[in-house]
Motif scaffolding. Sequence first.
Motif: not given
Ligand code: MLC
Length: 459
Positions: A177, A182, A203, A226, A247, A269, A271, A368, A370-372, A418, A422, A425, A433, A435
């Motif tokens: 993102p 990151h 993605k 993954r 992260s 790394r 941070g 933390k 998924g890194g968030y 559910r 939602d 979210a 959200r 899980r």
């Molecule tokens: C699921 N979705 C919903 C939903 N449930 N949408 C709306 N309402 C609900 N209730 C949909 C989402 O829109 C998305 O759709 C899809 O489900 C997947 O979402 P997810 O389940 O959250 O994704 P997931 O597969 O779990 O994600 C894993 C991941 C993600 C690794 C891809 O967690 C991610 O990108 N993490 C990176 C975080 C990051 O960058 N952190 C850095 C912080 S800086 P669709 O269609 O859109 O996919 C930091 C400093 C450092 O930490 O050291 O770096």
Amino acid sequence: MTAPLLTSLAAPGDDRPDALSVGGRALAREELLGAAGAVAARIAGAPVVAVRATATPETVVAVVGALLAGVPVVPVPPDSGPAERDHILRDSGATLLLTGEAVDAPVETVPVDLTERAAWTKPEPDPESTAFILYTSGTTGAPKGALISRRAVAADLDGLAAAWAWTAEDTLVHGLPLFHVHGLVLGVLGPLRTGSRLVHTGKPTPAAYAAAGGSLYFGVPTVWNRVVQDPDSARALASARLLVSGSAPLPAPVFRELERLTGQRPIERYGMTESLITLSTRADGERRPGYVGSPLSGIRTRIAAEEGAEIGELQLTGPTLFDGYLNRPEATAGSYTGDGWFRTGDIAAIDPDGFHRIVGRASTDMIKSGGYRIGAGEVENALLDHPAVREAAVVGAPHEDLGQEIVAYVVADGIGERDLIDFVAAQLSVHKRPRKVRFLEALPRNAMGKPQKKLLPPA
Ligand code: MLC
Ligand code: AMP
């Protein structure tokens, strides 16, 4: 002396039509500079500008435009609901929202058009001025805006370039993102500063990483987990120069599987939003599972341990540290020790050879997933905003893929799992959200009436 943040952006050299590709749409450096110049001309003089940070070239153009103009940038997660988005806009004082697509917003929106061109010839703003206001969760309350200077970003990227031998010869690939350190600071400004190509895959899927053919790959541990579950994609990364994880803690089995499938040990790394990246293993150094290496150039670390103990809070000083939380002097003061070191809130140990190991977080209310980074209090408050919810306690439960998954324990009437998932979210961001939701008759409390998260039943 650290060179100004955008030094290499304006330097001629790279005329590849796909110097930068995001979600399959490419821009040459010159196109980026021209479109960003047009953004800069439109927003110059604004106090703070927000960017709806979709994973698109428009986001890159918007961010670079604001950096050219010297207007602090607040990235807004594109899926954030009204509660989170309005808090970020109001708290930051952003008067404009740059966006690639038309959206409703409580502030004036400014469209970003990749075909616009304007030359921006003003000199770079003061290195001590704010580049970014990055909203990040604490253990309680709403996210706080961390003020990140241009100098901090430039120093951090130079430290990483040195540690990873990151040059214009590289092609960086990631799909993270574009609203956190990151994906945005390292993953977009890194290529612009080092001159490397960037392929953002939209993605962070294993197949997209495999198809991108890069030399340098970024991922959070969930992404690497993954990748190793998809051996064909993993093997395609064997020709890369460096696979970098950060992260969140990279599980040792994922480290080993990556080595088995790709023939190379990942770089780890460490941070934080507030400090940027401060520790890393090096391209030419040892890489050990469970260790995040040694300090980047200019960073000093220490462990605040009890008498006789080796493990304690990791504390830092150095040029990459933030300038405090916007409008929160008390929180800012609380994040520093009396002698001026930044308190990370992470528990760590340093081996005699200087290698650092992150053992955990001081507070279980910082999750933390998924890194968030997600504050338990923020999710609890969102749940309590639902009229059916009387009490809420949120924890991070161990999870093989996400590291931790958010689990909510609630006392509520007439609502199902559910609907509550939602609801959060939609109010906050999708990744905040729960899980799972567990319904209880009452939260376990101590004699003082304080909820006891340790006494909650297993998720
Ligand atoms: C699921 N979705 C919903 C939903 N449930 N949408 C709306 N309402 C609900 N209730 C949909 C989402 O829109 C998305 O759709 C899809 O489900 C997947 O979402 P997810 O389940 O959250 O994704 P997931 O597969 O779990 O994600 C894993 C991941 C993600 C690794 C891809 O967690 C991610 O990108 N993490 C990176 C975080 C990051 O960058 N952190 C850095 C912080 S800086 P669709 O269609 O859109 O996919 C930091 C400093 C450092 O930490 O050291 O770096
Ligand atoms: P954020 O502010 O989102 O950048 O999250 C920062 C937090 O992520 C740190 O305080 C750590 O808890 C965690 N973190 C980042 N990198 C690592 C890593 N390599 N190993 C363990 N934890 C990490």
